[in-house]
Design an enzyme around this catalytic site. Structure first.
Site, mmCIF file in Angstrom:
data_model
loop_
_atom_site.group_PDB
_atom_site.id
_atom_site.type_symbol
_atom_site.label_atom_id
_atom_site.label_comp_id
_atom_site.label_asym_id
_atom_site.label_seq_id
_atom_site.Cartn_x
_atom_site.Cartn_y
_atom_site.Cartn_z
ATOM 1 N N CYS A 136 0.835 -1.207 0.000
ATOM 2 C CA CYS A 136 0.000 0.000 0.000
ATOM 3 C C CYS A 136 0.870 1.258 0.000
ATOM 4 C CB CYS A 136 -0.935 -0.023 1.205
ATOM 5 S SG CYS A 136 -1.970 1.461 1.299
ATOM 6 N N CYS A 139 -0.389 4.153 2.117
ATOM 7 C CA CYS A 139 -0.216 3.968 3.567
ATOM 8 C C CYS A 139 1.245 4.195 3.967
ATOM 9 C CB CYS A 139 -0.601 2.547 3.993
ATOM 10 S SG CYS A 139 -2.074 1.900 3.217
ATOM 11 N N ASP A 140 2.190 3.704 3.162
ATOM 12 C CA ASP A 140 3.577 3.621 3.618
ATOM 13 C C ASP A 140 4.574 4.468 2.828
ATOM 14 O OD1 ASP A 140 2.723 1.758 5.495
ATOM 15 O OD2 ASP A 140 2.954 0.091 4.104
#
Ligand code: FAD
Ligand code: NAP
Length: 313
Positions: A136, A139-140
């Site tokens: 992701c 997300c990261d």
């Protein structure tokens, strides 16, 4: 505290399919209960710009899903933050058990559990998951400011993730097992024009390398798919974007599936092999897997559930 709820219509999943089913189910006066699952809003909450949702030239995925949630709630669907851990479709009313301890009894069920990211299945991928290996980018990605990273895959997700990661990384290598991407032309065009992205064709990731103390990625080994030659690439992050598999674990032993686990529905319908059980969205769609097609199937499922329930009365 355990609790039992009865509903005419239980919707499992809160992506575009589930929320649209909630809107239509509410308007059919079925007073649906919708259980959101571990990812409220579904896959679009893991992306940034969505440019193909009709009516919005550009909308952020998480915002779109919050709007869908609000719309569904406003129409009258009861939205519950729970995860269904067990589903018994052998008799009606159908029984679903929530992680909260609540038992949901339902006269009809719409399955809209969508799909989840696939992994390569390498031991070293597993070892560094959350410590340099991710599925992701939204997300990261932030953790890789000024660093070199790689993205594995050749579909829309891989290309979008590579483009997004250029906001942070100094260089992104897109590693694909062929020399042809299956992503949309507009995305390929953006990819090819981006100076920070370097495609590496005909290569397959075979190992993630790094340190144990602290756990962290330092590089990868890739193998040429034609020559077998192994190359090492230094990088701090590995984003695996090799597609999605249907989230079918609640029904795999109860419903007919095909094409790698997608729930089979009747032609031109969302009806499954069990009367009163309908399936919509990525859970059943091995072909299109888009937000708008999922929403369309959510609409069909609610209309079909309403017809089924009125035939029972
Ligand atoms: P999902 O969105 O997958 O949602 C599934 C829902 O089911 C989740 O809410 C989850 O919590 C719930 N659930 C699962 N198991 C349970 C359980 N046991 N109990 C309760 N609930 C459960 N499509 C586009 O059209 N345009 C785009 O720009 C686009 N960008 C994308 C970017 C990325 C990074 C990804 C991964 C996908 C993208 N897609 C895009 C595809 C799109 O997101 C999917 O087609 C769509 O979200 C599928 O909707 P769905 O409702 O079937 O399921
Ligand atoms: P996808 O289209 O299935 O593509 C997966 C990619 O990963 C393919 O290029 C595939 O290679 C590669 N791959 C698969 N298994 C592999 C393995 N074991 N090793 C190496 N490579 C592997 O998946 P996706 O990109 O996640 O997209 C899923 C769905 O969501 C699609 O329908 C897509 O259109 C939709 N989506 C849409 C948008 C958008 O509209 N902007 C954005 C994201 C996703 P091959 O090509 O060789 O098979």
């Amino acid at each position: 505290m355990s609790d039992t709820r009865h509903t005419k219509l239980l919707i499992i999943g809160s992506g575009p399919a589930g929320y649209t089913a909630g809107v239509y189910g509410s308007r059919a006066m079925l007073d649906p209960i919708l259980v959101q699952g571990i990812e409220p809003g579904g896959q679009l909450t893991t992306t940034t710009e969505v440019e193909n949702w009709p009516g919005d030239t550009e909308v952020q995925g998480p915002d779109l899903m919050l709007r869908m949630e609000a719309h569904t709630k406003a129409m009258g669907t009861e939205i519950i933050g729970d995860i269904i851990t067990d589903l018994d479709l052998s008799k009606r009313p159908f029984t679903a058990i929530g992680d909260s301890g609540t038992t949901y009894m339902a006269d009809a069920v719409i399955l809209a559990t969508g799909a989840r990211a696939k992994w390569l299945g390498l031991d070293t991928e597993e070892k560094f998951k959350g410590f340099g290996v991710s599925a992701c980018a939204t997300c990261d990605g932030f953790f890789y400011k000024g660093q070199e990273i790689v993205v594995i895959g050749g579909g829309n997700t891989a290309v979008e993730e590579a483009l997004f990661l250029t906001n942070f990384a100094s260089k992104v290598t897109l590693i694909h097992r062929r020399d042809e991407l299956r992503a949309e032309k507009i995305l390929i065009d953006r990819l090819m024009k981006n100076d920070k992205i370097e495609p590496l064709w005909f290569h397959q990731l075979i190992e993630v390398t790094g340190t144990d103390m602290p756990l962290g990625v330092e590089g990868i080994k890739v193998k040429h798919t034609k020559t077998g030659e192994i190359t090492e690439i230094a990088c701090k992050g590995v984003f695996v974007a090799i597609g999605h598999a249907p989230a079918n674990e609640l029904v795999i032993d109860q419903l007919e599936t095909h094409m790698g686990g997608y729930v089979v529905t009747k032609p031109d319908s969302t009806a499954t092999s069990i009367p009163g059980v309908f399936a919509a969205g990525d859970l059943t769609d091995h072909l299109y897997r888009q937000a708008v097609t999922s929403a369309g199937m959510g609409c069909m499922a609610a209309l079909e559930a309403e017809r089924f329930l009125s035939e029972q009365e």
